[in-house]
Structure formats: structure tokens, C-alpha cells
Design an enzyme around this catalytic site. Structure first.
Site, PDB file in Angstrom:
ATOM      1  N   HIS A 164       6.332   0.557   2.777  1.00  0.00           N
ATOM      2  CA  HIS A 164       5.620  -0.516   2.066  1.00  0.00           C
ATOM      3  C   HIS A 164       6.616  -1.463   1.393  1.00  0.00           C
ATOM      4  O   HIS A 164       6.482  -2.701   1.479  1.00  0.00           O
ATOM      5  CB  HIS A 164       4.698   0.079   0.992  1.00  0.00           C
ATOM      6  CG  HIS A 164       3.535   0.850   1.535  1.00  0.00           C
ATOM      7  ND1 HIS A 164       2.740   0.401   2.560  1.00  0.00           N
ATOM      8  CD2 HIS A 164       3.003   2.054   1.152  1.00  0.00           C
ATOM      9  CE1 HIS A 164       1.783   1.282   2.802  1.00  0.00           C
ATOM     10  NE2 HIS A 164       1.925   2.300   1.961  1.00  0.00           N
ATOM     11  N   HIS A 179       7.327   6.996   3.139  1.00  0.00           N
ATOM     12  CA  HIS A 179       6.076   6.239   3.226  1.00  0.00           C
ATOM     13  C   HIS A 179       6.113   5.015   2.306  1.00  0.00           C
ATOM     14  O   HIS A 179       5.842   3.886   2.735  1.00  0.00           O
ATOM     15  CB  HIS A 179       4.898   7.140   2.848  1.00  0.00           C
ATOM     16  CG  HIS A 179       3.570   6.469   2.905  1.00  0.00           C
ATOM     17  ND1 HIS A 179       2.751   6.509   4.015  1.00  0.00           N
ATOM     18  CD2 HIS A 179       2.898   5.706   1.984  1.00  0.00           C
ATOM     19  CE1 HIS A 179       1.645   5.814   3.776  1.00  0.00           C
ATOM     20  NE2 HIS A 179       1.714   5.325   2.550  1.00  0.00           N
ATOM     21  N   GLU A 180       6.465   5.243   1.052  1.00  0.00           N
ATOM     22  CA  GLU A 180       6.492   4.134   0.096  1.00  0.00           C
ATOM     23  C   GLU A 180       7.625   3.148   0.406  1.00  0.00           C
ATOM     24  O   GLU A 180       7.486   1.948   0.172  1.00  0.00           O
ATOM     25  CB  GLU A 180       6.630   4.673  -1.325  1.00  0.00           C
ATOM     26  CG  GLU A 180       5.505   5.593  -1.776  1.00  0.00           C
ATOM     27  CD  GLU A 180       4.122   4.978  -1.637  1.00  0.00           C
ATOM     28  OE1 GLU A 180       4.009   3.739  -1.704  1.00  0.00           O
ATOM     29  OE2 GLU A 180       3.147   5.740  -1.454  1.00  0.00           O
TER      30      GLU A 180
END
Length: 380
Positions: A37, A33-34
Site C-alpha cells: 500500500h 502487505h502494508e
């Protein structure tokens, strides 16, 4: 000492059987997920100060050649990417004081000074990468194991079931459920299982004729592969080997990806249905759990084999991605709502309004966290 080592590494030890599988599952999902980003942010020219798995005090880390601090923190229940100039969700891009504190290089790389599409793309990338992780996992699973399917036929109608009341007969073949075509008996089960209490329209082939029947699935309790008690909707029809003609399907790489996309889309839709029904009190609150339940499921999955643990990673990844897209600050979806309004209006939402909405959203998120922790420990 030998006794201590034997005890520590025994299968009954909670560290080996539960905590390590839990940390593996959560770390993979959070990292992906990170990383979404991070990668899209860097692609958009945004500088990154920190990439952290976990919150709180840093346990260890290192700086890369671009100045980003990669670190593992003490509380392993999430993570974050800190961009240059990314002060908070309510930061005003036009704030003169904040901008003057940045160097020329930092202004070029500052998150809150980027065009709205770059900010939105960077925020959306986190949930998107969660979905891509699930697709990747399911693609590998389908390419290795394939899928067992059977024909969507009715071999038996249970007495006093919704199907009997609706007029189903042995030998009927499912054509569609609520307007959606089906090709396997599993398709029917998946469409019905999440719709307990909802009248569903079934188009059936009966000999040479099409008949339309309406049945309302009833709730039954079942035990899933991980030993969890789940409540699903059924109409009371049974398939068998004679009519179902079960077979094993294999997939080439492209077909595996296609099946994986369908599987991920189904889980997303099913998650949305569940939350919608839960919000109006039509789902059992005990079906929701937090870290304790996830840890328990991770331990059970690990005991069945690594492939089960990886599939749990995929399921959790979809759930995390979906929840993060809910339009509630401080979740990614809340940021995207602000950016959408900014793009439509041509200017950011006022700092005062954002601050108020952010506080309300934060309270909702905290309340949800308390709710699932209570479910984990005391409620169910």
C-alpha cells in the site's frame, strides 16, 4: 536469577518456541502487505501520515524526512497505512467540508481526491505484495532444494476404493484430471486432494489406448509435516519406485521463479476452492483457525528449522492476500468494488449506500473473526 534465565530460554518456554515464531511470521506478512500500500501510494503521489505494524497504543516509532510516522503498536495482530485525507472507506471525494479542512499541499496528496485508478492501484498493491512475497520465498526454496517428482503412474489400486469402483488398473498412466494435463504423480494428488465428493474425470493411458474414467474422491484424515490433522480427498491409487521412477529436479533462477508462480497460483486456487466448499458446508470447519492456530503452526515450523518457518510465511501471505481481495468492506476487495462501480458510473457510490454496505461487511468480518477464535479455543 540463573534459574530464571535458564527457564526463560529453555526449548519448553512458550515465548521462545511459539510466541516469537508467531510474531515473526505475522510481522513479515503484515509488513509486506502494508508496504505494498505504502510504496504504490507514494508512487501515485499520495501522502502518508502513518505506517503502523500492530494496532492500539504506540510502543515506539520515528518520523522520516517526508513526515511519515513509522511505528510499532501494542496489539500485533495486523497493521495499517494512514494516507493524507484518508478518513474512511465511506469518505465522499466531493465533500466540501472535508476538503476545505485540507491545505493546498494536502489536497494534492490526499488519498480520496486522487483519480480512481490511483486509489484502486494503491489498495490492490497490499494483496499483490503478499503474492509477490510468496513467489519470492518459493523461488528461493526451489533454487536451493529443487523438487522431488515421480511419473504419474498407478502401481496399485486399493481394494474398495473409488479408483477400484471406477475401473483403474495397475500400469495406468494419468494424462489429465478434469481436462487439466498432469506430468507428475504429485500433480494428480494436488488436483484430487481438495475435491472430495466431486466426480472427477480422469484420462488414462492404458497400453497404447486412452481410456476415460470417472471417480469421486473420498475423505481421509492425514497428518501433515507440521503435525496438523487434515482432511483430504483420495481416490485410492498408489505409486511406487519401479513405475514412478522418482527423481530430483533442480532449477536455474528463471525456472525457480516459474515454478514459484505456479505454486502460488495453485495455493490461490486451492484457497478459493476451500472457501467455496466451506460456504456450502462441504468442508470441515476445524480446518479454519485464527491466531492461536497460526501461533501453534509457527511454533511447530520453527522446531523443524528456519526454512519451514519461511515457507509458513509464504503460505500465510497467500492466504492473507486472498482473504483481503474478497469483495467485502472493510477488506481491500470491498474498496475495489466501490472503485469499480465509481469507474463504471463516472461518480462515487453514494455515502449513504457505502455506509450501509460497510456496516454489513464489518459485521461479517467480525463474525468470521469470532468464528475462528472460537475454533481455536473451544470448537475443535
Amino acid at each position: 536469577m540463573n534459574e530464571f534465565i535458564a527457564t526463560f530460554f529453555s526449548l519448553d518456554n512458550i515465548i521462545i518456541t511459539t510466541i516469537i515464531p508467531f510474531l515473526f511470521v505475522l510481522t513479515v506478512v503484515v509488513f509486506v502487505h502494508e508496504m505494498g500500500h505504502y510504496l504504490v501510494g507514494r508512487w501515485c503521489g499520495i501522502g502518508v501520515r502513518e505506517f503502523s505494524i500492530g494496532f492500539g497504543p504506540e510502543l515506539f516509532g520515528f518520523n522520516d524526512r517526508k513526515g511519515t510516522r513509522w511505528k510499532l503498536s501494542a496489539v500485533p495482530l495486523g497493521g495499517y497505512v494512514k494516507f493524507v485525507g484518508d478518513m474512511s472507506v465511506t469518505s465522499d471525494p466531493s465533500s466540501q467540508a472535508a476538503n476545505e479542512a485540507l491545505s493546498p499541499q494536502e489536497r494534492r496528496e490526499s488519498f480520496h481526491l486522487q483519480p480512481v485508478w490511483k486509489r484502486a492501484a494503491t489498495v490492490f498493491a497490499g494483496p499483490l505484495f503478499n503474492f509477490l512475497l510468496a513467489i519470492a520465498v518459493f523461488s528461493v526454496m526451489f533454487s536451493i532444494y529443487g523438487r522431488y517428482v515421480s511419473e504419474p503412474t498407478v502401481a496399485e489400486v486399493r481394494a474398495e476404493s473409488p479408483a477400484e469402483a471406477a475401473g483403474f488398473q495397475p500400469g495406468d498412466r494419468f494424462v489429465s484430471v478434469n481436462g487439466r494435463g498432469v506430468s507428475t504423480f504429485g500433480d494428480v494428488q494436488r488436483m484430487v486432494s481438495g475435491r472430495a465428493g466431486d466426480p472427477l474425470v480422469f484420462v488414462m493411458m492404458r497400453g497404447e489406448d486412452e481410456v476415460t474414467l470417472t471417480a469421486t474422491p473420498e475423505i481421509v484424515e492425514q497428518t501433515d509435516a507440521l503435525g496438523n490433522t487434515i482432511r483430504v480427498g483420495v481416490i485410492g491409487v498408489v505409486n511406487n519406485d519401479e513405475l514412478g521412477q522418482p527423481r530430483h529436479l533442480t532449477f536455474n533462477p528463471l525456472e525457480s521463479v516459474s515454478e514459484a508462480v505456479k505454486e502460488t497460483a495453485f495455493i490461490i486456487v486451492r484457497t478459493g476452492q476451500f472457501l467455496q466448499r466451506f460456504a456450502v458446508g462441504r468442508e470441515d470447519r476445524c480446518q479454519l483457525g485464527g491466531p492461536v492456530k497460526i501461533a501453534d503452526m509457527a511454533g511447530r515450523a520453527a522446531s523443524l528449522g528456519f526454512e519451514w518457518l519461511v515457507q509458513l510465511v509464504a503460505l500465510l501471505s497467500v492466504g492473507i492476500g486472498f482473504l483481503n481481495l474478497l469483495p467485502i468492506p472493510p477488506l481491500d476487495g470491498g474498496h475495489l468494488v466501490f472503485y469499480g462501480i465509481e469507474a463504471a458510473a463516472g461518480r462515487p457510490v453514494s455515502e449513504r449506500v457505502m455506509e450501509m454496505i460497510y456496516r454489513i461487511g464489518l459485521l461479517l468480518v467480525l463474525a468470521f473473526m469470532v468464528f475462528v477464535f472460537w475454533n481455536d479455543l473451544f470448537g475443535c
